[in-house]
Design a protein around this motif. Sequence first.
Motif, short mmCIF file in Angstrom:
data_model
loop_
_atom_site.label_atom_id
_atom_site.label_comp_id
_atom_site.label_asym_id
_atom_site.label_seq_id
_atom_site.Cartn_x
_atom_site.Cartn_y
_atom_site.Cartn_z
N VAL A 1 -11.46 111.86 23.29
CA VAL A 1 -10.62 110.74 23.73
C VAL A 1 -11.46 109.78 24.57
O VAL A 1 -11.14 108.59 24.70
N LEU A 2 -12.54 110.31 25.15
CA LEU A 2 -13.42 109.47 25.98
C LEU A 2 -14.31 108.56 25.15
O LEU A 2 -15.09 107.79 25.72
N MET A 3 -14.18 108.61 23.82
CA MET A 3 -14.85 107.62 22.98
C MET A 3 -14.18 106.26 23.09
O MET A 3 -14.71 105.26 22.61
N LEU B 1 -11.63 107.76 13.67
CA LEU B 1 -11.71 108.01 15.11
C LEU B 1 -10.56 108.89 15.58
O LEU B 1 -10.73 109.72 16.48
N GLY B 2 -9.39 108.71 14.98
CA GLY B 2 -8.26 109.56 15.32
C GLY B 2 -8.51 111.01 14.98
O GLY B 2 -8.17 111.92 15.75
N GLY C 1 -17.07 106.22 12.64
CA GLY C 1 -15.82 105.52 12.91
C GLY C 1 -16.05 104.23 13.69
O GLY C 1 -15.46 103.20 13.38
N ILE C 2 -16.92 104.27 14.70
CA ILE C 2 -17.24 103.07 15.47
C ILE C 2 -17.90 102.02 14.58
O ILE C 2 -17.57 100.84 14.61
N ALA D 1 -20.81 101.45 28.00
CA ALA D 1 -19.56 102.13 27.64
C ALA D 1 -19.78 103.63 27.52
O ALA D 1 -18.93 104.43 27.91
N ALA D 2 -20.94 104.02 26.98
CA ALA D 2 -21.27 105.45 26.90
C ALA D 2 -21.37 106.06 28.29
O ALA D 2 -20.94 107.20 28.51
N VAL D 3 -21.92 105.31 29.24
CA VAL D 3 -22.01 105.80 30.61
C VAL D 3 -20.63 106.03 31.20
O VAL D 3 -20.38 107.03 31.89
N VAL D 4 -19.71 105.12 30.93
CA VAL D 4 -18.34 105.29 31.42
C VAL D 4 -17.75 106.60 30.90
O VAL D 4 -17.14 107.38 31.66
#
Length: 455
Positions: A250-252, A239-240, A218-219, A392-395
Amino acid sequence: MLLVAAAIAVGWWLNRRHVPIYAGSAPLFATPGPHVGIGTVLAPLVAAAVVGWLPRLADRLGWRRLLLTAYVAALAWILSLAMIDGWRDGLTSRLTGDAEYLIDVPGVTDIPVMLRTFTDRILDFQPDSWHTHVSGHPPGALLVFVVLDRIGLGGGTAAALLCVLVGALTAVAVPVTLRALGDEPAARAVLPFVVLFPGAVWLGASADAIFAGVTATGIAALAVAGRRRGPVLAAGALLGYGVFLSYGLVLMAPIALVPALVSRRLRATLFALAGAVAVVAVFAAAGFWWYDGYRLVVERYYQGIGRERPYAYWVWANLATLVLAAGPATAPILRRAVVALGPAAPGEPGGAGWDGRGGGSGAPRHARPAPPGAVRRFLGRLSTGPVALPLAAVVAIVAADLSGLSKAEVERIWLPFGVWLMAGAALLPARHRRWWLVAQAVTALAVNHLVLTVW
């Protein structure tokens, strides 16, 4: 290495004192058990081939042939690791246990009814409660295996192979995303790292491999689609649907925002959001409201071992698990990503003498003036795929960790986030990359030979 050693030592000490951490080989959810199998021969051969040849092929092959090569190599790596445990223990029986999805598949005789009544069966200690993994996820995950069964591909082997086939898409999705964001050299550089991802131990086979493959695709689709409305809507829908595979996905969102940050395509992101909302609307019309399910899952989590596992251990031991699942290359990748956010040196983007073409001119050029303000300069340094994607993955990972809803088992739960850490492998010096690839492979081989993983 110190973090992993500390987590192992403290986990051993807690187990000896019967503290309920529920992980016999903490910080991994596994049991001690050195073992070998046919994969003991196959997996090192695959790793050697990837380390020896794939970096050179990544520089020389045409893009489509390279992606096909990466996908086949990822499949070989995942399956060869699984074969260390053997065909039955490594694949066929992985999704047939009492806590797994397949045990609830025969009871779904009417899909619309299942969706309407799904939340009624989430809580434990009632006669018709869903089993652990079904209750802990939205119905999209169960729906995948129900449909697989309906088309004649029921049973553990087909389910496990589906996990492998979809999970291996991560080896394609990450480089495709980087290339779509305008950095083909980085895409080619990271490709061997995504193929030789140590998390492949759990891509073969857990349902989280499907979660990782679907969201990564999706990304990638979002990055590739650009301004075309139809493809962007489809990427958003993908992604949905990921949100209905696992609540934690949802953290994606931070990772999904990277294409907009790098390409400045806010409109495309809004169309993608519309596609995701459409999926939410379809499930709501079918009778399942996501937030109701999430609220009940939190309650169910604290009905079981999640209530007993000590947060004080897992909040940091989870990060040691991440090192084992994402590999030791994560450390220099993240260090370099953070350093890249600092003040630019002369001749670097934003520094004195930067001419916008990758070289110093001796005096600033003003064809593309740097935006004023510290915040905008910071965002400018952040807006490259190899820096933005791993950060972003770390977040996402930090949010999941601090929530307290990911105490243990994150070697599989965080696969959808962990694979994006490899997007920063292009930041490693070229002369060091093969050694880091070796370290990644040795990590996966050590884990799969020394302990008996559950997933």
